[in-house]
Write a protein that holds these residues in place. Sequence first.
Motif: not given
Ligand SMILES: Nc1ncnc2c1ncn2[C@@H]1O[C@H](COP(=O)(O)OP(=O)(O)O)[C@@H](O)[C@H]1O
Lengths: 263, 286
Positions: A14-18, A24-26, A46-52
């Motif tokens: 999860r990422y904090a927004r505000g 929830r990203v994943l 924006g589906s969370g691939k990079s986050t994963l």
């Molecule tokens: N450091 C962060 N802080 C807050 N939100 C984030 C952060 N990194 C990614 N996000 C959010 O997580 C979601 C997925 O991002 P990302 O993993 O980059 O997607 P993808 O690589 O699939 O395009 C996006 O909606 C993005 O706004």
Amino acid sequence: MDKVFVSVSHVQKRYARGLRKKVRVLEDVSFELRLGCVTGLLGASGSGKSTLARLLLGLEKPDGGRILIEGQELRAWRAANRGGMAVVFQDYVTSVNPVFTVEECVAEGLEACGKRNGEDSPCVAELLARVGLAESLADRRCLELSGGQIQRVCLARAFASRPRLLVLDEALSSLDVSLQAGMAELLRGQAKDMACLFITHDIQLASLICERILVLDQGKITDNVPTEALFAESGAHLSPALREMLDCTMVFCSRFEDEGHGA
Amino acid sequence: MRRARGIWRALWRNKVGMASLIFLCLVLAAGLFAPLLSAHDPLAVDMKNRLGPCTAEHLLGTDSLGRDILARLLYGARTSMGLALCVMLATVGIGSLLGLAAGTFRGLFDSLVMRVTEVLMSFPSEVLVLALVGMAGPGMENAFWACVLCRWPWYARVARSLTLGFRDMNYVAYARVAGFSRTHILVRHILPCASGEIAVLATLDCASVLLMISALSFLGLGVQPPVPEWGTMLGEAREVMILHPWQMLPPGLAILLVVAAFNFLGDALRDALDPWRTLPQPGERP
Ligand SMILES: Nc1ncnc2c1ncn2[C@@H]1O[C@H](COP(=O)(O)OP(=O)(O)O)[C@@H](O)[C@H]1O
Ligand SMILES: [Mg+2]
């Protein structure tokens, strides 16, 4: 081939927004990576691939679930296996130290596994040649190169340490099609004793390179299928997200054939 | 090496910056070789020849105690510039080391360092220096420590924020993934990138340290007479200002020129570092 190398189980992020809100990203992501197998991770932007990918590399901690490599905790494994992981990031501009030369940059990958340039094979020049870069670039500054060249420097650096876990986050996205094909071949040649997560939004490229395909949609893994399943006649067991991706590609292909380029 | 040469070439092209650098080097050399350049003892009092005019013997005349002003100016360069450089080196050293470490290791150490800097930075630094020297007693050493104590927080904060900026860069992330230690990353990636920015800051800061030291000495809190120092000389000249205003001129001009030269050099250094900017600029890529 059969042994599980990386196991990701019930990972959440999860990422904090505000102040109070969290996005929830994943949510509940589970899959496995095996040695000798390139696994494709597909998903809309924006589906969370990079986050994963960042979680898998230990750059961030998951909020729930766990990631094990060879049965060990990720960070412990990383500390015990220097140079055992490598990555090529999506954002290549900040991927190379702007004051480094190309040679210094690639040599860092060699150094990660305790080698020095010129001591052992492969040397920097050879690594550069492998990704299709001229040796004369070696003493240019990374900042002076074009996007596609930087991305290939990053690939050379990643391959230099002979990693066992390689994460490529849209690593071929700024290369032209023929270079992509070359890199795909290179990757398949290297894949024997490493587990590779190949992140892309290009389903054709993924089907060219990967043995398995994962699809990430709205924080969940919706498909985890062998690549052949994409081309099976009845796509009934595929998720709507994957089927839509396939359909869009089909439209493109049929146009290609209609205009008389096909057989 | 390549980088150093590139910066040097860019600096070479900047005329004002080069002139400032040469001027500062000359002033430093003049201070170091003062005994060779002036036959007079800067401390020798000659009551018969007080406030004398410019002659071949005394090129800049003599002060209210009959001492040769040129000699005092030359020996004063030693004290003033030497002290300013020492203060600068100590502050940059302590400040950036703590800042880099705080940014790299985070955690408790980071919060501790940052809270201390916040406390120190919540007072105006000139007032704090005056208060510290006032408590510890006037003198060169106390002035030195007071200046260092009041200035390191600025470097610590800059170094920390630079470190945090670089931490988010993907090349640092790669190094972490590859298993390099934090210390290795600090030395290899962050220090070379941050050092340029810190060098610029340090050069600009030299000017204000010199002013601070001179001001303290002028007020009688820093370097004590009869040791020659530009601020002290200015303070002594002030006593006879009404009748002999030109006595203020030599030390005043010396301070002015050196401070200006440090500022010009700092700006030139910033420009020279520009093509080697360590943070990618937006819109630089196609
Ligand atoms: N450091 C962060 N802080 C807050 N939100 C984030 C952060 N990194 C990614 N996000 C959010 O997580 C979601 C997925 O991002 P990302 O993993 O980059 O997607 P993808 O690589 O699939 O395009 C996006 O909606 C993005 O706004
Ligand atoms: Mg991404």
